[in-house]
Every structure is written in structure tokens, then in C-alpha cells.
Design an enzyme around this catalytic site. Structure first.
Site, PDB file in Angstrom:
ATOM      1  N   GLU A  92      54.179  39.112 -32.771  1.00  0.00           N
ATOM      2  CA  GLU A  92      53.598  38.892 -34.086  1.00  0.00           C
ATOM      3  C   GLU A  92      52.108  38.540 -33.987  1.00  0.00           C
ATOM      4  O   GLU A  92      51.637  38.077 -32.958  1.00  0.00           O
ATOM      5  CB  GLU A  92      54.333  37.777 -34.796  1.00  0.00           C
ATOM      6  CG  GLU A  92      54.214  36.470 -34.060  1.00  0.00           C
ATOM      7  CD  GLU A  92      55.106  35.388 -34.619  1.00  0.00           C
ATOM      8  OE1 GLU A  92      56.133  35.724 -35.241  1.00  0.00           O
ATOM      9  OE2 GLU A  92      54.767  34.213 -34.438  1.00  0.00           O
ATOM     10  N   CYS A 105      45.114  35.793 -35.272  1.00  0.00           N
ATOM     11  CA  CYS A 105      45.721  35.178 -34.085  1.00  0.00           C
ATOM     12  C   CYS A 105      46.683  36.200 -33.471  1.00  0.00           C
ATOM     13  O   CYS A 105      47.604  36.656 -34.141  1.00  0.00           O
ATOM     14  CB  CYS A 105      46.453  33.924 -34.543  1.00  0.00           C
ATOM     15  SG  CYS A 105      47.392  33.143 -33.260  1.00  0.00           S
ATOM     16  N   CYS A 116      56.641  24.649 -23.532  1.00  0.00           N
ATOM     17  CA  CYS A 116      56.131  23.449 -24.218  1.00  0.00           C
ATOM     18  C   CYS A 116      57.207  22.949 -25.192  1.00  0.00           C
ATOM     19  O   CYS A 116      57.796  23.740 -25.935  1.00  0.00           O
ATOM     20  CB  CYS A 116      54.843  23.759 -24.975  1.00  0.00           C
ATOM     21  SG  CYS A 116      53.547  24.381 -23.885  1.00  0.00           S
ATOM     22  N   CYS A 119      57.205  23.814 -29.072  1.00  0.00           N
ATOM     23  CA  CYS A 119      56.877  25.181 -29.486  1.00  0.00           C
ATOM     24  C   CYS A 119      58.114  26.063 -29.533  1.00  0.00           C
ATOM     25  O   CYS A 119      58.889  26.115 -28.578  1.00  0.00           O
ATOM     26  CB  CYS A 119      55.853  25.762 -28.511  1.00  0.00           C
ATOM     27  SG  CYS A 119      55.559  27.510 -28.768  1.00  0.00           S
ATOM     28  N   CYS A 330      54.075  28.892 -34.390  1.00  0.00           N
ATOM     29  CA  CYS A 330      54.054  30.037 -33.502  1.00  0.00           C
ATOM     30  C   CYS A 330      55.460  30.511 -33.141  1.00  0.00           C
ATOM     31  O   CYS A 330      56.318  29.749 -32.763  1.00  0.00           O
ATOM     32  CB  CYS A 330      53.225  29.593 -32.296  1.00  0.00           C
ATOM     33  SG  CYS A 330      53.620  30.118 -30.717  1.00  0.00           S
TER      34      CYS A 330
HETATM   35  S1  SF4 Z   1      53.300  29.879 -26.634  1.00  0.00           S
HETATM   36 FE1  SF4 Z   1      54.263  27.876 -26.903  1.00  0.00          FE
HETATM   37  S2  SF4 Z   1      55.330  27.484 -24.951  1.00  0.00           S
HETATM   38 FE2  SF4 Z   1      53.812  29.098 -24.585  1.00  0.00          FE
HETATM   39  S3  SF4 Z   1      51.972  28.009 -23.886  1.00  0.00           S
HETATM   40 FE3  SF4 Z   1      51.762  28.317 -26.140  1.00  0.00          FE
HETATM   41  S4  SF4 Z   1      52.562  26.393 -26.974  1.00  0.00           S
HETATM   42 FE4  SF4 Z   1      53.308  26.493 -24.852  1.00  0.00          FE
END
Ligand code: SF4
Length: 354
Positions: A92, A105, A116, A119, A330
Site C-alpha cells: 500500500e 508514503c 516492532c 506496528c 501502517c
Molecule cells: S514497518 Fe513496522 S515493524 Fe517494520 S520497521 Fe516499520 S515500524 Fe517496525
């Protein structure tokens, strides 16, 4: 022979390819302009290329393109584009309007291996790297329908874990014969891959954003596993070494999570941490999502952090949660669509067989 996607090549690589085939170097420039400035994908429409060369090209090469499979538009104007790739994977891009200066983005990987804790993309794990063409085609596709002023590699994936393709894509994005973006308007965001930060800085001039999110190793280890490999001291040393053009700053992204990293003590440590780097800070309120127990910060905590940084003369922007009504964090759009597909598939599979 497998045909070559010309959108995977920088202009230097295309020149080398043409010179090797006995063609003139300037042909690469011509083709770049057709592909990136006129959006032409069909060699037969390239009027300054001879019929013979057009035919040769169509026998050995092609020009890929992407069309969005779905676009969600938020009340605040944020647009999320979902792209289906040739192998059925999806990524996306998000277009964020800001007083006529749209920021796009884009994604660099399908999924992400960095894990992370806050996320959603991290929960998809890494499926694969995007090709150079798949990265630049996100820009080409959105630019067909909207002006783009800034580009950030901050979508799905860790750009520096796909360094070679990302560097190529950046070169095409800022090439005056390519997508023609000023390097001041292009930013790569990283979770902190220290050696790759150095390689990026040597290969291409763009802005750097570092997803920081914590002010102690203890908390960053919890939020971002990459910190166990490259702790804060190493990350900040890499930031100091990063070759910034004069008067540019590194952006530190800081996702505020309630009672985790949003205290006054955090604000004080943050100021100390970034004091040796030309820095600005983007504060982002954590966006609560399914499957994650973290909570959004209170408005009071956001304001406290913002004010403290301002008082210390640090440029700070608190990003409102754009597109909150269209799954802004995200990876959420992909998550939603993939879930729908899984549900549809399960329904089919669960149908009784007579
Ligand atoms: S996409 Fe998500 S898991 Fe991957 S580096 Fe970025 S914040 Fe961290």
C-alpha cells in the site's frame, strides 16, 4: 529469454545496457523521459525512437506499471492505495494532503521482519523485498491522479533491509530525467539499521528519518527488537556520522504510547539523546489496533511532550492521526483486505460438499 523490466534500472544501468548492445548512450535518457515524465509503457508510442529499435526493445524488454486495486479516501482527504503485485502479494501507499503539498508514503517490502511491537505491518512478517520497479511504480501510479510534493519511504517494510533496490529507486525518483523530485523532498525512514545507514548516505543524497520511539535501551528493546543489535548509543553515533547536506536535519519519529514512553522523564532524555544531531522530532499518537494491547496517549501527555521539546528549541511536529477513519496505522489496509479474502476463502472452503 526473459524480458527485462526497464523500470528496474537506473539511468546509468540503462546506458550500460544500451552501450553493450551497440546503441547510443543518449537513448537511455530518451526512454527514461518516456517512462517517467510521459508515463508511456508502450515502445511503439516513443516517437523519437526508430521503428527498428522499438521492435528490438519490445522483443527483449518491457515497462511495468501498477494500478491500484482499491483506494480508500478518508474524511480528511488522506488516500490509501492498495496495489496487487504480479505474484498476488499486496502493498500500500498513502497520500497525505497538507495544504496542497501532498506527501506520498510508499512501501519497500511486502510485510516486515523488524517486528516492532506497536506496528501492524510487523505482524505480517516479511514475505519479500519489493523490486526497484515496484517501488517506483507506486509513485508513478499515484502521480497519474494527484500532485505529489514529498515522498517518504515509511510504508510497509524496513527500506534499509532492501537497500539495493531502495537505492536504485531513490536514484530514479530524484533523477532529472526520471521522476524529477528534488532530493530535499525525499525521505527514507529506518528503524535503525546502522551499517545500512552509512551505505545509504554514501550512495545517494536524501533526507533521513529515524524511528526512535524510546529514550532508554530497556524500553527500545521492548518496542523495537532491532535495538538489541544496534542500541541507542550506536544508533545515535550513526546519526552523527550521516552525511547531511548543510542546514538539513534528521527527523526522529516518536510514536507516543500511553505509560510506555510518554512521560516528562522521556521528554528530558529525548532532548539529551538528540542534542548532538541537527534534529527535528515528529510526535505521533499511537493508533490503537486489534491484536495490540498498547493504548493511545492522553492529549495531556502529547501536549506535555510537545511543549517540552518546543521549550528546548527543538523543531517538533505532532502529527495528527491522519485518516483515522480509513485504517491509518501502517499496514492496516492490507490487513483488512487480506482478512476479508481469508474470510471469503474460508466461506468457500467451508461450504458443504454434497
Ligand atoms: S514497518 Fe513496522 S515493524 Fe517494520 S520497521 Fe516499520 S515500524 Fe517496525
Amino acid at each position: 529469454m526473459q524480458k527485462k523490466d526497464l523500470k528496474n534500472l537506473t539511468i546509468e544501468e540503462l546506458e550500460t545496457l544500451f552501450l553493450g548492445a551497440g546503441k547510443e548512450r543518449f537513448r537511455a535518457k530518451q526512454i527514461f523521459k518516456w517512462m517517467y515524465q510521459k508515463g508511456v509503457e508502450d515502445f511503439s508510442l516513443m516517437s523519437n525512437i526508430s521503428r527498428g529499435f522499438q521492435h528490438e526493445l519490445s522483443e527483449t524488454a518491457y515497462i511495468s506499471t501498477l494500478h491500484p486495486e482499491a483506494v480508500e479516501v478518508s474524511q480528511d482527504g488522506t488516500r490509501k492505495y492498495l496495489f496487487k503485485l504480479d505474484d498476488g502479494e499486496r502493498v500500500e501507499s498513502v497520500l497525505i494532503p497538507d495544504e496542497g503539498r501532498n506527501t506520498l508514503c510508499i512501501s519497500s517490502q511486502v510485510g516486515c521482519a523488524m517486528g516492532c511491537a506497536f506496528c501492524l505491518t510487523g505482524t505480517f512478517r516479511l514475505t519479500r523485498n519489493l523490486t526497484t520497479a515496484e517501488i517506483v511504480n507506486q509513485v508513478c501510479a499515484v502521480r497519474r491522479e494527484a500532485d505529489i510534493r514529498n515522498i517518504v519511504l515509511m510504508g510497509m517494510g524496513e527500506p534499509l533491509a532492501n537497500l539495493h533496490n531502495v537505492i536504485r529507486a531513490l536514484k530514479i525518483i530524484i533523477d532529472p530525467d526520471g521522476l524529477q523530485f528534488s532530493n530535499r523532498r525525499v525521505t527514507v525512514s529506518t528503524s535503525g539499521l546502522v551499517p545500512e545507514m552509512e551505505q545509504l548516505g554514501k550512495a545517494v543524497t536524501v533526507n533521513l528519518a529515524v524511528s526512535l520511539n524510546a529514550t532508554t535501551d530497556e524500553m527500545r528493546d521492548r518496542l523495537m527488537p532491532i535495538n538489541r543489535r544496534y542500541p541507542l548509543s550506536e544508533l545515535m553515533a550513526a546519526c552523527r556520522r550521516f552525511p547531511l547536506p548543510s542546514r538539513r536535519m534528521i527527523t526522529f519519529e516518536y510514536v507516543l504510547i500511553r505509560d510506555m514512553n510518554d512521560s516528562l522523564e522521556d521528554a528530558k532524555r529525548l532532548v539529551r539523546l538528540i542534542s548532538s544531531v541537527p534534529a527535528k522530532v515528529n510526535l505521533i499518537a499511537f493508533n490503537e489496533h486489534e491484536g495490540c494491547s498498547f493504548k493511545a496517549p492522553t492529549q495531556e501527555a502529547i501536549d506535555r511532550m510537545h511543549r517540552f521539546l518546543l521549550d528546548k528549541h527543538i523543531t517538533v511536529i505532532t502529527r495528527s492521526s491522519r485518516g483515522a477513519d480509513i485504517s491509518a496505522a501502517c499496514g492496516q489496509l492490507k490487513g483488512k483486505l487480506d482478512k476479508k479474502q481469508v474470510e471469503a476463502k474460508e466461506e468457500v472452503e467451508n461450504e458443504p460438499h454434497f
